[in-house]
Design a protein around this motif. Structure first.
Motif, short mmCIF file in Angstrom:
data_model
loop_
_atom_site.label_atom_id
_atom_site.label_comp_id
_atom_site.label_asym_id
_atom_site.label_seq_id
_atom_site.Cartn_x
_atom_site.Cartn_y
_atom_site.Cartn_z
N TYR A 188 0.40 -1.19 -0.43
CA TYR A 188 -0.03 0.01 0.00
C TYR A 188 0.24 1.41 0.28
O TYR A 188 0.83 2.62 -0.67
CB TYR A 188 -1.06 -0.39 1.14
N CYS A 189 1.80 1.42 0.76
CA CYS A 189 2.34 2.76 0.92
C CYS A 189 3.57 3.25 -0.52
O CYS A 189 3.55 3.91 -0.29
CB CYS A 189 4.01 2.41 1.83
N PHE A 190 3.63 1.56 -1.37
CA PHE A 190 4.54 1.68 -2.18
C PHE A 190 3.21 2.40 -3.57
O PHE A 190 4.20 3.24 -4.32
CB PHE A 190 4.71 0.82 -2.58
N LYS A 191 2.21 2.21 -3.02
CA LYS A 191 1.59 1.84 -4.20
C LYS A 191 1.07 3.66 -3.86
O LYS A 191 0.97 4.60 -4.81
CB LYS A 191 0.61 1.54 -3.89
N VAL A 192 1.10 4.11 -3.01
CA VAL A 192 0.39 5.61 -2.47
C VAL A 192 1.85 6.46 -3.18
O VAL A 192 1.28 7.25 -3.96
CB VAL A 192 0.32 5.85 -0.92
N TYR A 193 2.89 5.90 -2.43
CA TYR A 193 4.62 7.19 -3.09
C TYR A 193 4.21 7.16 -4.36
O TYR A 193 4.53 8.14 -5.03
CB TYR A 193 5.13 6.00 -2.95
N GLN A 194 4.35 6.17 -5.55
CA GLN A 194 3.85 6.62 -6.54
C GLN A 194 3.24 7.15 -7.17
O GLN A 194 3.28 8.06 -8.33
CB GLN A 194 4.14 4.69 -7.40
N PHE A 195 1.99 6.64 -7.14
CA PHE A 195 0.66 7.36 -7.40
C PHE A 195 0.71 8.96 -7.64
O PHE A 195 0.00 9.56 -7.91
CB PHE A 195 -0.53 6.65 -6.94
N TYR A 196 0.94 9.81 -6.30
CA TYR A 196 1.12 10.65 -5.79
C TYR A 196 2.32 11.34 -5.53
O TYR A 196 2.44 12.27 -6.09
CB TYR A 196 0.69 11.09 -4.61
N LYS A 197 3.40 10.88 -6.08
CA LYS A 197 4.84 11.65 -6.23
C LYS A 197 4.69 12.65 -7.15
O LYS A 197 5.95 13.75 -7.42
CB LYS A 197 6.35 11.03 -6.17
N ASP A 198 4.00 12.71 -8.79
CA ASP A 198 3.97 13.52 -9.00
C ASP A 198 2.41 14.88 -9.66
O ASP A 198 2.70 15.59 -10.24
CB ASP A 198 4.28 13.15 -11.11
#
Length: 383
Positions: A79-89
């Motif tokens: 979950y943490c990885f997906k959140v970071y990846q999705f919102y990083k931009d």
């Protein structure tokens, strides 16, 4: 700035999150607001609330695996990885986490996004019901270690604010209670119309999660033992004890079940009762210091309330003469408290309850919350 609110649930009834996020976007404090949660079959993966707010529920490949502690860690990391990846931009300038378990992720995102971190607690996070043993010690250690890296902490009751300030030697958090919006006092009749309750019967309403720690079994036992049906109890909500309540309702003429209704119409049903009951049990410190949103919903509907002797909740009720406190926490004690309650001046209590609700309505909490944000921005030199 853009703002990200992260949750560790499916956001099926996120009333507090929705009120807070709407206030933040309406005030102009944040430009774009993103809400993150977990996906479950039957729910929308993506949902747009309005021009300023959008929700993303993340499906996890690991979601159907066991609840073993180490497997749970794997789910968390996914979950943490997906959140970071999705919102990083997404140019996130402020991250709000809504539970203790997200503190590590929140701190990681604070530094990766170069963002402000807000710890928006919904209860006394390290002292919650059912938390014990290794998991409780781990949570307490994690909170104590990481909370000083948070830019602002928000809590839901005065005693919880005092506890955080004393326990962790931090600045006292701002108290933003989970209260409903102000509404005109009016009476409805949904329960009598739908459940066949007579006009001369008094309706005692339990509204909320149907789970342990809320005195539900004691209320059921109390009404099973009552001889007359002058007072009936209606349980409205959902949860693990739903089937027990339905079974009792099929057997006893003074017990009723009504399914949960959407948050935006819940007060229409609350105002169909005569009295409210909130018997939180002292199973943890978080419950002892709680200030339930259901208490304010009862009050906003003008219902006098019968409550257990949890600190903040009982003090509010006694101080404002808006109900009564159960001193004998047993089935017979609850039944006696109901009878004693009916001998009080309920008309005056109804008036007092509604006044307390208006004095603490979301419109009031909103101003406190926005002031806390503005004060934080000023301290950080953010315009």
């Amino acid at each position: 700035m853009n703002n990200l609110h992260i949750n560790l649930n499916e956001l099926t009834n996120p009333s507090r999150v929705l009120k807070q996020t709407k206030s933040l976007t309406d005030s102009g404090i944040v430009k774009k607001l993103y809400i993150s949660g977990l996906y479950k079959d039957g729910l929308d993966e993506n949902y747009i609330y309005d021009d300023g707010r959008e929700l993303k529920r993340f499906p996890l490949r690991s979601r159907k695996l066991s609840k073993n502690f180490f497997v749970q860690i794997f789910k968390y990391l996914e979950y943490c990885f997906k959140v970071y990846q999705f919102y990083k931009d997404k140019n996130i300038g402020m991250v709000n986490i809504h539970t203790l378990g997200l503190l590590p992720l929140g701190l990681f995102l604070k530094y990766m996004y170069k963002a402000i971190l807000v710890y928006d607690t919904h209860e006394l996070e390290s002292e919650t019901n059912g938390k014990k043993g290794f998991r409780k010690k781990l949570g307490k250690w994690m909170e104590k270690s990481l909370i000083k890296h948070v830019d602002m902490t928000l809590v839901v009751s005065e005693s919880i604010a005092d506890w955080y300030a004393k326990e962790y030697n931090i600045r006292r958090p701002s108290v933003i209670m989970n209260a409903p919006n102000k509404r005109e006092l009016k009476v409805n009749n949904h329960f009598r119309e739908n459940l066949g309750i007579r006009d001369n019967q008094i309706i005692l309403l339990y509204q909320g999660g149907l789970m342990s720690g809320r005195g539900i079994n004691l209320i059921l036992d109390a009404f099973k033992a009552r001889i007359d049906d002058k007072v009936v109890v209606v349980f409205m909500g959902y949860g693990g004890l739903e089937q027990d309540i339905k079974s009792a309702a099929n057997t006893y003429h003074n017990i009723f079940f009504f399914p949960a209704v959407p948050p935006h119409i819940v007060l229409e049903y609350t105002s169909s009762a005569d009295l409210g009951i909130s018997l939180i049990e002292k199973t943890c410190l978080s419950y002892y210091f709680c200030m339930p949103n259901k208490l304010f919903e009862y009050a906003m509907a003008g219902l006098p309330v019968l409550v257990s002797n949890m600190k903040d909740m009982s003090e509010l009720v006694v101080r404002n003469n808006m109900g009564a406190v159960v001193s004998d926490f047993s089935a017979s004690g609850i039944s006696q408290a109901v009878d004693n309650f009916l001998d009080q001046d309920l008309t005056n209590m109804k008036k007092n309850a509604y006044q307390v609700a208006c004095d603490n309505a979301w419109e009031v909490q909103e101003q406190k919350m926005l002031a806390a944000y503005k004060n934080m921005f000023e301290q950080k030199g953010i315009n």
